[in-house]
Design a protein around this motif. Sequence first.
Motif, PDB file in Angstrom:
ATOM      1  N   GLY A 134       8.211   4.124 -16.195  1.00 58.21           N
ATOM      2  CA  GLY A 134       8.749   3.247 -15.152  1.00 58.21           C
ATOM      3  C   GLY A 134       7.877   3.245 -13.907  1.00 58.21           C
ATOM      4  O   GLY A 134       7.641   2.198 -13.289  1.00 58.21           O
ATOM      5  N   ILE A 135       7.407   4.422 -13.517  1.00 57.10           N
ATOM      6  CA  ILE A 135       6.524   4.524 -12.350  1.00 57.10           C
ATOM      7  C   ILE A 135       5.225   3.764 -12.605  1.00 57.10           C
ATOM      8  O   ILE A 135       4.691   3.086 -11.720  1.00 57.10           O
ATOM      9  CB  ILE A 135       6.248   6.005 -12.017  1.00 57.10           C
ATOM     10  N   GLU A 136       4.720   3.852 -13.835  1.00 65.58           N
ATOM     11  CA  GLU A 136       3.486   3.151 -14.182  1.00 65.58           C
ATOM     12  C   GLU A 136       3.680   1.642 -14.081  1.00 65.58           C
ATOM     13  O   GLU A 136       2.807   0.914 -13.604  1.00 65.58           O
ATOM     14  CB  GLU A 136       3.049   3.534 -15.590  1.00 65.58           C
ATOM     15  N   VAL A 137       4.848   1.153 -14.530  1.00 62.75           N
ATOM     16  CA  VAL A 137       5.140  -0.289 -14.426  1.00 62.75           C
ATOM     17  C   VAL A 137       5.192  -0.713 -12.973  1.00 62.75           C
ATOM     18  O   VAL A 137       4.644  -1.754 -12.584  1.00 62.75           O
ATOM     19  CB  VAL A 137       6.474  -0.617 -15.139  1.00 62.75           C
ATOM     20  N   ILE A 138       5.856   0.083 -12.133  1.00 59.97           N
ATOM     21  CA  ILE A 138       5.921  -0.227 -10.695  1.00 59.97           C
ATOM     22  C   ILE A 138       4.509  -0.280 -10.103  1.00 59.97           C
ATOM     23  O   ILE A 138       4.166  -1.190  -9.331  1.00 59.97           O
ATOM     24  CB  ILE A 138       6.784   0.815  -9.955  1.00 59.97           C
ATOM     25  N   HIS A 139       3.699   0.703 -10.472  1.00 59.55           N
ATOM     26  CA  HIS A 139       2.334   0.772  -9.946  1.00 59.55           C
ATOM     27  C   HIS A 139       1.525  -0.460 -10.375  1.00 59.55           C
ATOM     28  O   HIS A 139       0.815  -1.068  -9.565  1.00 59.55           O
ATOM     29  CB  HIS A 139       1.660   2.048 -10.438  1.00 59.55           C
ATOM     30  N   GLN A 140       1.620  -0.858 -11.634  1.00 60.92           N
ATOM     31  CA  GLN A 140       0.875  -2.012 -12.130  1.00 60.92           C
ATOM     32  C   GLN A 140       1.331  -3.310 -11.455  1.00 60.92           C
ATOM     33  O   GLN A 140       0.513  -4.144 -11.068  1.00 60.92           O
ATOM     34  CB  GLN A 140       1.038  -2.127 -13.645  1.00 60.92           C
ATOM     35  N   CYS A 141       2.643  -3.468 -11.303  1.00 58.61           N
ATOM     36  CA  CYS A 141       3.159  -4.686 -10.660  1.00 58.61           C
ATOM     37  C   CYS A 141       2.718  -4.768  -9.202  1.00 58.61           C
ATOM     38  O   CYS A 141       2.316  -5.836  -8.723  1.00 58.61           O
ATOM     39  CB  CYS A 141       4.685  -4.720 -10.749  1.00 58.61           C
ATOM     40  N   GLN A 149       3.450   9.829  -9.885  1.00 58.08           N
ATOM     41  CA  GLN A 149       2.791   9.988 -11.192  1.00 58.08           C
ATOM     42  C   GLN A 149       2.282  11.401 -11.383  1.00 58.08           C
ATOM     43  O   GLN A 149       2.241  11.919 -12.500  1.00 58.08           O
ATOM     44  CB  GLN A 149       1.639   8.983 -11.319  1.00 58.08           C
ATOM     45  N   ARG A 150       1.880  12.055 -10.292  1.00 62.79           N
ATOM     46  CA  ARG A 150       1.371  13.425 -10.406  1.00 62.79           C
ATOM     47  C   ARG A 150       2.498  14.425 -10.699  1.00 62.79           C
ATOM     48  O   ARG A 150       2.270  15.473 -11.310  1.00 62.79           O
ATOM     49  CB  ARG A 150       0.656  13.829  -9.115  1.00 62.79           C
ATOM     50  N   THR A 151       3.703  14.093 -10.212  1.00 58.11           N
ATOM     51  CA  THR A 151       4.816  15.055 -10.351  1.00 58.11           C
ATOM     52  C   THR A 151       5.728  14.739 -11.526  1.00 58.11           C
ATOM     53  O   THR A 151       6.579  15.560 -11.884  1.00 58.11           O
ATOM     54  CB  THR A 151       5.661  15.050  -9.059  1.00 58.11           C
ATOM     55  N   SER A 152       5.591  13.566 -12.129  1.00 60.00           N
ATOM     56  CA  SER A 152       6.475  13.200 -13.227  1.00 60.00           C
ATOM     57  C   SER A 152       5.998  13.810 -14.537  1.00 60.00           C
ATOM     58  O   SER A 152       4.838  14.185 -14.684  1.00 60.00           O
ATOM     59  CB  SER A 152       6.550  11.672 -13.364  1.00 60.00           C
ATOM     60  N   VAL A 153       6.928  13.876 -15.484  1.00 62.52           N
ATOM     61  CA  VAL A 153       6.610  14.426 -16.800  1.00 62.52           C
ATOM     62  C   VAL A 153       5.865  13.355 -17.611  1.00 62.52           C
ATOM     63  O   VAL A 153       6.361  12.229 -17.734  1.00 62.52           O
ATOM     64  CB  VAL A 153       7.883  14.848 -17.552  1.00 62.52           C
ATOM     65  N   PRO A 154       4.679  13.660 -18.127  1.00 62.97           N
ATOM     66  CA  PRO A 154       3.916  12.668 -18.904  1.00 62.97           C
ATOM     67  C   PRO A 154       4.726  12.143 -20.080  1.00 62.97           C
ATOM     68  O   PRO A 154       5.510  12.878 -20.691  1.00 62.97           O
ATOM     69  CB  PRO A 154       2.686  13.454 -19.362  1.00 62.97           C
ATOM     70  N   GLU A 155       4.552  10.883 -20.415  1.00 59.46           N
ATOM     71  CA  GLU A 155       5.168  10.215 -21.563  1.00 59.46           C
ATOM     72  C   GLU A 155       6.690  10.112 -21.452  1.00 59.46           C
ATOM     73  O   GLU A 155       7.357   9.762 -22.422  1.00 59.46           O
ATOM     74  CB  GLU A 155       4.801  10.935 -22.878  1.00 59.46           C
ATOM     75  N   SER A 156       7.239  10.415 -20.286  1.00 57.36           N
ATOM     76  CA  SER A 156       8.676  10.283 -20.110  1.00 57.36           C
ATOM     77  C   SER A 156       9.019   8.863 -19.675  1.00 57.36           C
ATOM     78  O   SER A 156       8.152   8.090 -19.273  1.00 57.36           O
ATOM     79  CB  SER A 156       9.195  11.285 -19.067  1.00 57.36           C
ATOM     80  N   ASN A 215       0.840  -1.204   0.000  1.00 56.28           N
ATOM     81  CA  ASN A 215       0.000   0.000   0.000  1.00 56.28           C
ATOM     82  C   ASN A 215       0.876   1.256   0.000  1.00 56.28           C
ATOM     83  O   ASN A 215       0.543   2.269  -0.627  1.00 56.28           O
ATOM     84  CB  ASN A 215      -0.930  -0.003   1.206  1.00 56.28           C
ATOM     85  N   GLY A 216       2.005   1.177   0.728  1.00 54.84           N
ATOM     86  CA  GLY A 216       2.924   2.311   0.711  1.00 54.84           C
ATOM     87  C   GLY A 216       3.510   2.533  -0.663  1.00 54.84           C
ATOM     88  O   GLY A 216       3.626   3.673  -1.136  1.00 54.84           O
ATOM     89  N   ILE A 217       3.901   1.429  -1.327  1.00 56.52           N
ATOM     90  CA  ILE A 217       4.450   1.530  -2.687  1.00 56.52           C
ATOM     91  C   ILE A 217       3.415   2.131  -3.632  1.00 56.52           C
ATOM     92  O   ILE A 217       3.719   3.027  -4.432  1.00 56.52           O
ATOM     93  CB  ILE A 217       4.906   0.150  -3.178  1.00 56.52           C
ATOM     94  N   LEU A 218       2.163   1.639  -3.546  1.00 49.90           N
ATOM     95  CA  LEU A 218       1.107   2.162  -4.417  1.00 49.90           C
ATOM     96  C   LEU A 218       0.860   3.643  -4.161  1.00 49.90           C
ATOM     97  O   LEU A 218       0.655   4.432  -5.098  1.00 49.90           O
ATOM     98  CB  LEU A 218      -0.178   1.357  -4.198  1.00 49.90           C
ATOM     99  N   GLY A 219       0.859   4.010  -2.889  1.00 54.26           N
ATOM    100  CA  GLY A 219       0.631   5.422  -2.561  1.00 54.26           C
ATOM    101  C   GLY A 219       1.710   6.326  -3.125  1.00 54.26           C
ATOM    102  O   GLY A 219       1.422   7.374  -3.724  1.00 54.26           O
ATOM    103  N   TYR A 220       2.976   5.936  -2.968  1.00 50.39           N
ATOM    104  CA  TYR A 220       4.068   6.761  -3.457  1.00 50.39           C
ATOM    105  C   TYR A 220       4.124   6.779  -4.985  1.00 50.39           C
ATOM    106  O   TYR A 220       4.508   7.797  -5.588  1.00 50.39           O
ATOM    107  CB  TYR A 220       5.400   6.282  -2.876  1.00 50.39           C
ATOM    108  N   THR A 221       3.765   5.685  -5.648  1.00 45.41           N
ATOM    109  CA  THR A 221       3.749   5.720  -7.117  1.00 45.41           C
ATOM    110  C   THR A 221       2.683   6.680  -7.624  1.00 45.41           C
ATOM    111  O   THR A 221       2.886   7.360  -8.635  1.00 45.41           O
ATOM    112  CB  THR A 221       3.491   4.320  -7.695  1.00 45.41           C
ATOM    113  N   GLN A 222       1.556   6.757  -6.909  1.00 44.43           N
ATOM    114  CA  GLN A 222       0.513   7.714  -7.303  1.00 44.43           C
ATOM    115  C   GLN A 222       1.012   9.155  -7.133  1.00 44.43           C
ATOM    116  O   GLN A 222       0.728  10.027  -7.966  1.00 44.43           O
ATOM    117  CB  GLN A 222      -0.747   7.475  -6.485  1.00 44.43           C
ATOM    118  N   ILE A 223       1.757   9.390  -6.052  1.00 43.13           N
ATOM    119  CA  ILE A 223       2.298  10.745  -5.838  1.00 43.13           C
ATOM    120  C   ILE A 223       3.313  11.071  -6.928  1.00 43.13           C
ATOM    121  O   ILE A 223       3.319  12.169  -7.507  1.00 43.13           O
ATOM    122  CB  ILE A 223       2.951  10.832  -4.442  1.00 43.13           C
TER     123      ILE A 223
END
Length: 557
Positions: A254-261, A242-249, A232-240
């Motif tokens: 990589g963050i999206e892959v971590i979140h999905q896994c 995702q909001r601050t990362s540059v789209p399509e970068s 749950n901590g990993i999911l929470g931080y990946t969501q945070i």
Amino acid sequence: MTRNITEDELAFAERLLVGVSGATRSLLTISNYEESIQSSLAILGEATQVDRVYVFRFHIHPAKKFPLMSQKWEWVRHGINSHIDNPELQNLPILDVCPRWHEILSVGQSISGVVDTFPEQEQAILKPQNILSLVVVPIMIQDECWGFMGYDDCQNGHYWTRSEVAVLEAIAHSFGGAIARNDAEENLKEANEVLTRQTRELLKAQEEANQANRAKSMFLASMSHELRTPLNGILGYTQILQRTSVPESNEARGIEVIHQCANHLLTLINDILDFSKTENDHITISPVSVNLFLFLNEIADICQLQSNQKKTFLRRDFSPELPIKVSVDAKRLRQVLLNLLSNAIKFTDAGQVTLSVVLEKNLETRHLRSPFARIQFAVVDTGIGISSQDMERIFYAFEQVGDLRRKAEGTGLGLNISQRILSAMGSSIQVESRVGAGSIFSFTLDLPIIENQTKLLSTLAEETCLVDCTEKNVCVTSFGSDAYSENTNIPPIETLKNCWELVQSGRLKKLIQYVELISQAQPENAQFLQKIIGWATKYEVDKIEEFLNIHLDLSHL
């Protein structure tokens, strides 16, 4: 002299019949098996006035498989030597000792006469025992010769008539019945002992298995908690992130892959924990009051994103006759429906998936007046279908069918868990499928009605008659920048009330039909009504409620 012989014969015959009757009674009434045999032999010995009565049984040599005979019981008159403990009368090879006896007795015939008339081989055995005459009758059990009864006369050399032998054959049949009955009782006793022992062993094994299951459940519950907390901590931080990362970068991908896994791993853990609970029958059904239409639309909304990603149309088909509120375990029902819908979307690459919920027609009228509604839930897809040989396997734990790509998307526990949940709710999943054409997963629940339809509009034409077309229309402030112009006409209050009622009951299809009909009757209100139709087709219930709420005094509804 002839008269005296006849009287003696009659007296002997009468004594023999009385003895046979007494022996039979002993066999039937004395509960102890050995005592009943010994009592009967003693009665027969006195009745026949012989010196020895004995019983031999036939049996087979365990290794060499040839017939043997052994003495089992004996009665002797006082002063006559007993041979019951004589080892020479045990395991005698009958074909060597007296083959004629074996041949005659095996076909159910008796042997009788004076020893002097017997073959020399037999005389050599009988005369050393001082036997003058004898009679030997077979003991038959189910047409097989079990053994024989012998009567030895060592003093008088009695000549046995055919009628006397027939009487002794009759009592031999009674002995056969007693022996067979005892053997059956012993076999039953032995079987009961084996069954009792096996039952104890099974109970012990079951208790050990239950202890192991309890230990496993405690371990899984503990481990699932320990694993879910960091996930749950990993999911929470990946969501945070995702909001601050540059789209399509690359970073965002990589963050999206971590979140999905992490999300996939969390799903697997939850499935295993649920399976552990259902495996140990730890399913608790906790019914609550549920607004059925809102509940079903929420479930469809959850699956809408998955459907959009697959570009599969998700269709909602809810019967307008469904009750507004029912009592059901919302958590468990949601779990089952989400699993069925997720599977249907996953295995449907083209076409549509339909969530169908209807009140069964044969119970419709009665259930609208009764406290229960029988409701059928069905998920229909136009996917790849299921072959007949895979139909049963899909409900096995950790079992998946289909191609490897789709198998990798789950644990193979969903349908097994769903079936167990529905079993606890008194139902089961029924499957109809055809390869290449799609599948139907359905189940039926009898649910207590909390709130039924308070107002059934029989036809849309009747609903139209509820509109007061003479009522003066009013203008209100605009609802958003694109809602309608400030000069938009507002429908009569009764029309708004009818729309409100249809929205609250979740009957959006009925709402669209009603509003379209009203638009034809009230063309001047078409702009207002078209907004409701637009939101209804998108299932935007909140917007419709907010829109209508502006124009209605809800305290008067």
